[in-house]
Design a protein around this motif. Structure first.
Motif, short mmCIF file in Angstrom:
data_model
loop_
_atom_site.label_atom_id
_atom_site.label_comp_id
_atom_site.label_asym_id
_atom_site.label_seq_id
_atom_site.Cartn_x
_atom_site.Cartn_y
_atom_site.Cartn_z
N THR A 32 13.72 -39.61 23.74
CA THR A 32 15.12 -39.20 23.71
C THR A 32 15.68 -39.32 25.12
OG1 THR A 32 14.67 -37.61 21.96
CG2 THR A 32 16.68 -37.27 23.23
N LEU A 44 12.64 -37.94 26.95
CA LEU A 44 11.80 -36.81 26.56
C LEU A 44 10.97 -37.21 25.35
CD1 LEU A 44 14.58 -34.09 26.74
CD2 LEU A 44 12.72 -34.40 28.37
N ILE A 45 9.74 -36.81 25.34
CA ILE A 45 8.92 -37.09 24.16
C ILE A 45 8.38 -35.79 23.57
CG2 ILE A 45 8.26 -39.41 24.93
CD1 ILE A 45 5.52 -38.25 25.66
N ASN A 46 8.02 -35.87 22.29
CA ASN A 46 7.46 -34.73 21.59
C ASN A 46 5.95 -34.86 21.59
OD1 ASN A 46 6.51 -32.91 19.73
ND2 ASN A 46 7.54 -33.82 17.97
N GLY A 49 4.65 -30.84 19.62
CA GLY A 49 5.50 -29.65 19.64
C GLY A 49 5.94 -29.25 21.03
N GLN A 50 5.38 -29.90 22.04
CA GLN A 50 5.79 -29.58 23.40
C GLN A 50 6.75 -30.68 23.87
OE1 GLN A 50 2.47 -29.59 26.07
NE2 GLN A 50 3.55 -28.50 27.69
N VAL A 51 7.81 -30.28 24.54
CA VAL A 51 8.75 -31.29 25.04
C VAL A 51 8.29 -31.72 26.44
CG1 VAL A 51 11.12 -31.72 25.77
CG2 VAL A 51 10.68 -30.40 23.69
N THR A 53 8.63 -34.46 29.69
CA THR A 53 9.52 -35.42 30.35
C THR A 53 8.73 -36.68 30.71
OG1 THR A 53 10.55 -33.50 31.35
CG2 THR A 53 11.22 -35.62 32.19
N TRP A 84 3.80 -34.06 32.56
CA TRP A 84 4.67 -35.23 32.59
C TRP A 84 3.98 -36.38 31.88
CZ3 TRP A 84 9.36 -36.09 35.42
CH2 TRP A 84 9.83 -34.98 36.15
#
Lengths: 144, 774
Positions: A32, A44-46, A49-51, A53, A84
């Motif tokens: 995203t 941003l990736i999933n 369940g954790q966002v 960067t 990251w």
């Protein structure tokens, strides 16, 4: 004495990150975009369940952008209290590099990239550039 | 020794809880000196403390509790009657006990806390003498400067007939008692002063069905429930594409179980706001006697529940507002009499659920806040020019109260008026995603309203699309959605000094295009959207419109933190993972709002809003909708769960009734214009539109939709009620210079779903009886 590095390719170069810093390696993930973020932020990736960067290493290292349609692999690294993902072209293997062959950044490297490399190992068939992960993640230093 | 520590710890926790209840009980007792139940409850608490402190060898504590118990025993047995001085010594006893407990908590021993004076004073009362209470030495240290208040109150000559200083109208606490709430420990019997006999009989079994749970554990369960909901959303989305029957069935169950579990887990953290309010009668009593005010404190909705972490966060702001109301709001008795008001001022606390939030209202009938005074002060402080001031609405002017260092108190007292306060109140409430506003009529009183989210972990959000990307924003800030086709847009959006505005029902609404705010780039070949949506948002008392391409959905989202680099941008409040597993950024509405305020050329817009500003009187917020024949109907906002646009082709008939497919459910529907015996708007008849606006009301898993012709506005309720009514209405009012009919919501809901209340009522009955163990 030797150190283990997780390696990956980026615009024809071979890079390495100390194995203990790497949490996992993932294939291409939907990202995203984050508008207004520094250009090196790749979105941003999933991650379960954790966002997380993503950092576009090509941009961070002032290398040309990935070509249209070229996939980006994720090298997930731990830094301070954040996780990251480093976007790279392709994943190499784990290389055990002998400390004896370590040298400061070669003269052929110039410009901003030199600041972000701790040094290089002369391998038989290639030069392994060791990424300074902490510096790479200091984004304030990135010229916008 | 560890065992011993544990016992002492347990004793302290339980005693503190009971003491808080004691404060309110004692104040309540002044009003109902005959109440055997209150007296028994107070007696039991002190008796327990006496017994345990004897066992734990806390001699001083035992001595204080012992005389207190003697006095209470006489009162309970009717040998003595409560008077002002009895209450004073008993409150002082509670303070002393609290001071002793504090000392024990800090040092493990009683130390040299002064107890003789209180013991002597109580003995004096027992002997029928006048107690001599010295000024408190900070013994009641828990309530900062409340303790000195008791000191001032105490030496006051005790009149033969105890004058009611504070009248407490206790809300029947009974309803909350038998409910097994894990985080509410202590024997509930002691906490139920006004509990009716039935509840009292149940108290024993309730105590047995209650356990103490570590708050940490609850927190982690709440987090995991949030994750479970996210995982469920993703699975549901994938499964619906697979068309596997067994999988669909399993998913359906997963869906139900996950929802119920999430709801259940959230409820374990819920506590009635009464927990916080129970301290207020004492605060008001002490403060009013210190300041020479006469105040009747009324409380309504004490059983309204909210998340305990939020409850904690609201405690200080709410106490501050109450103290402020006593100090600056309600006038001294002589001033009130001179102004033709009753001598005793009324301070009314009200809590209620309203549109997914908890509304807490503090209303006084005091002197109100004069906007002229505030305005003059603001000019004097150089915050704005007189010319600018003249263009501001009353509401805008009152916002200055929330500026740091802005205090209008003529003299600084130790109660309030130190120039700190309201800005801190506002900051603290906004930090938890709530809002605070104030409304005041000079001479008639002031209303402070806190709007607090039910919970922090999961927030209802609106997802929108702009330039191909999705963004989420909290629904708390959303007032309404306005859809514009691009053809109309050119005319509807005006340019005021370089800033874009939209004329929304005559009021200029500053606009921000999300595309520009986030500097989004559309691919060169992308088609431009054929229509746009303005999300009308409110934040910091300002309204503005956020222009996006499309509204996608409303969704419960779990807020995830952002990395430092993204937080620093200041445009995002966090991120979340949507149903399809993709990450979406959550917009920081507050920072967007600040952007509008900074924009040049908008300064004079506020002036144009004056014309539309309503004369706000009654607290209720109303949704105004339009029907055919230019009719306007108002619906209380607290029965509006959501505003929706229903596609005309999703509305179908079932027998004589109409239903609409909505989020995978079938929703009973009533067309308001038919219900109220009118016609739908002629040329724009509902049938010709491809979507109609609707108001959705949900309660306990049941929903109905009320279809209207047009959503017009949200206003604060008016006083100008008339009882000219008709079938389906409860009256009418003048709102913004238009006669507006007030909808009988119950009748409208029943028209859509005749069983709506029956089954709900049955469910409630069933729930109630299971609580009672029937």
């Amino acid at each position: 004495m030797s150190t283990q590095y997780a390696t990956f390719h980026l615009a024809g170069h071979l890079f390495g990150v100390e194995v203990r810093r790497v949490q996992e390696v993932l294939t291409e993930q939907p990202r995203t975009p984050a508008p207004l973020a520094p250009p090196a932020i790749g979105g941003l990736i999933n991650l379960r369940g954790q966002v997380v960067t993503a950092l576009d290493l090509r941009r961070r290292l002032w290398l040309p952008d990935r070509e249209e349609g070229q996939v980006a692999m994720n090298v997930v690294v731990r830094a301070a209290d954040e996780v990251w993902s480093l976007l790279v072209d392709s994943i190499g293997g784990v290389i055990e590099a002998a400390d004896a062959s370590f040298e400061p950044p070669p003269d052929t490297l110039s410009g901003p990239i030199r600041e972000l490399i701790r040094g290089a190992y002369k391998l038989d068939d290639a030069l392994l550039l060791v990424l300074d992960v902490d510096r790479v993640l200091e984004l304030e230093a990135t010229p916008a | 020794m560890d065992d011993m520590d544990e016992i002492v710890q347990e004793f302290l926790v339980e005693s503190y809880e009971n003491l808080d209840q004691l404060d309110s009980d004692l104040v309540a007792l002044e009003q109902q000196p005959e109440s055997r139940e209150l007296l028994s409850s107070v007696f039991r608490t002190i008796h327990t403390i006496k017994g345990t402190s004897g066992f734990l060898a806390f001699g001083r504590l035992e001595a204080v509790a012992h005389v207190g118990e003697n006095l209470l025993a006489r009162l309970r047995d009717g040998q003595m009657v409560m008077t002002l001085s009895t209450t004073d010594v008993l409150l002082r006893m509670v303070d002393t006990v609290r001071a002793l407990l504090n000392r024990i908590e800090e040092t493990g021993v009683e130390g040299d806390v002064e107890v003789d004076l209180v013991v002597t004073a109580i003995r004096a009362v027992l002997d029928g003498e006048e107690p001599v209470l010295p000024p408190a030495d900070g013994a009641g240290s828990t309530a900062d400067d409340v303790a000195p208040a008791a000191a001032v109150a105490a030496p006051a000559p005790v009149v033969a007939e105890p004058e009611p200083v504070v009248e407490v109208v206790p809300e029947p606490v009974a309803e909350v008692v038998p409910e097994p709430v894990a985080v509410v420990p202590a024997a509930p019997a002691e906490q139920a002063p006004a509990a009716p006999e039935t509840a009292r009989a149940q108290a024993g079994s309730a105590a047995e069905s209650t356990i103490r749970v570590d708050v940490e554990l609850l927190e982690s369960l709440v987090r995991q429930a949030g994750e479970l909901v996210l995982a469920r959303n993703q699975i549901l989305q994938r499964a619906s594409a697979l068309r596997d029957e067994d999988l669909t069935r399993a998913c359906h169950r997963l869906n139900l179980v996950a929802s119920e579990m999430q709801e259940g887990v959230m409820r374990t953290r819920m506590q009635p706001i009464d927990h916080l309010w129970s301290k207020l009668p004492r605060v008001v009593r002490d403060l009013s006697s210190q300041l020479g005010r006469k105040i009747k404190l009324e409380m309504e909705g004490g059983d309204t529940e909210l998340d305990r972490t939020l409850l904690e966060a609201v405690k200080d702001p709410l106490t501050h507002i109450v103290r402020n109301a006593v100090d600056h709001g309600i006038e001294p008795p002589d001033v009130r009499l001179a102004a033709g008001k009753p001598e005793v001022g009324t301070l009314k606390m009200r809590a209620a659920h309203e549109g997914g939030q908890v509304l807490v209202e503090v209303r006084d009938d005091g002197k109100g806040i004069d906007p002229a005074v505030i305005g003059a002060k603001a000019v004097q402080k150089g915050l704005l020019t007189q010319a600018k001031l003249d263009t501001l609405t009353t509401n805008d002017i009152l916002q200055f109260l929330f500026m740091p260092g802005f205090s209008t108190a003529a003299k600084v007292t130790n109660v309030s008026g130190r120039g700190v306060g309201m800005d801190v109140v506002k900051t603290n409430i906004e930090r938890i995603g709530g809002s605070v506003d104030v409304e005041s009529t000079p001479g008639a009183g002031t209303i402070w309203r806190l709007r607090i989210p039910l919970t922090l972990a999961i927030v209802p959000a609106l997802t929108v699309e702009c330039a191909g990307q999705r963004y989420a924003m909290p629904q708390v800030n959303l007032l309404e959605l306005v859809s514009l086709d691009t053809g109309r847009m050119a005319n509807a959006i005006e340019d005021v000094g370089g800033a874009k505005v939209y004329r929304l029902r005559g009021v200029l609404l500053p606009l921000i295009r999300l595309e520009e705010a986030l500097e989004l780039k559309r691919p060169a070949d992308a088609e431009l959207p054929t229509n746009l949506v303005i999300a009308v948002l409110e934040c910091d008392g300002r309204r503005f419109g956020l222009v996006v391409d499309r509204v996608l959905d409303t969704e419960e989202i779990v807020v995830k933190p952002l990395s430092g680099a993204l937080k620093a941008i200041g445009s995002y409040a966090g991120a979340t993972i949507l149903g399809d597993g993709r990450v979406s950024l959550i917009l920081d509405v507050q920072s967007l709002a600040r952007r509008t305020m900074r924009a040049d050329g908008l300064d004079h817009i506020a002036g144009q809003q004056v014309a539309a500003a309503s004369t706000v009187a009654d607290g209720q917020r109303l949704l105004v909708v339009g029907l055919g024949d230019n009719r306007r109907v108002a619906i209380p906002l607290d029965v509006v769960t959501r505003l929706e646009e229903f596609k005309t082709d999703s509305i179908e008939r079932v027998g004589r009734r109409e239903v609409v497919r909505y989020r995978g459910e079938i929703l009973p529907l009533v067309r308001l214009s038919h219900h109220l015996g009118g016609s739908s708007r002629g040329a724009r008849g509902a049938a010709e539109l491809d979507a109609v606006p609707g108001v959705v009301y949900s309660a306990r898993g049941r929903s109905v939709a009320i279809v209207v012709d047009e959503i017009i506005d949200i206003v604060s309720g008016q006083d100008a009620h008339s009882d000219i009514d008709d079938a389906g209405l409860i009256g009418s009012a003048v709102i913004r210079d238009r006669v507006t009919e007030l909808l009988d919501v119950r009748a409208a809901i029943l028209a859509a779903d005749p069983n709506f209340f029956t089954e709900q009522a049955q469910k409630e009955l069933a729930a109630a009886s299971s609580r009672l163990g029937v």
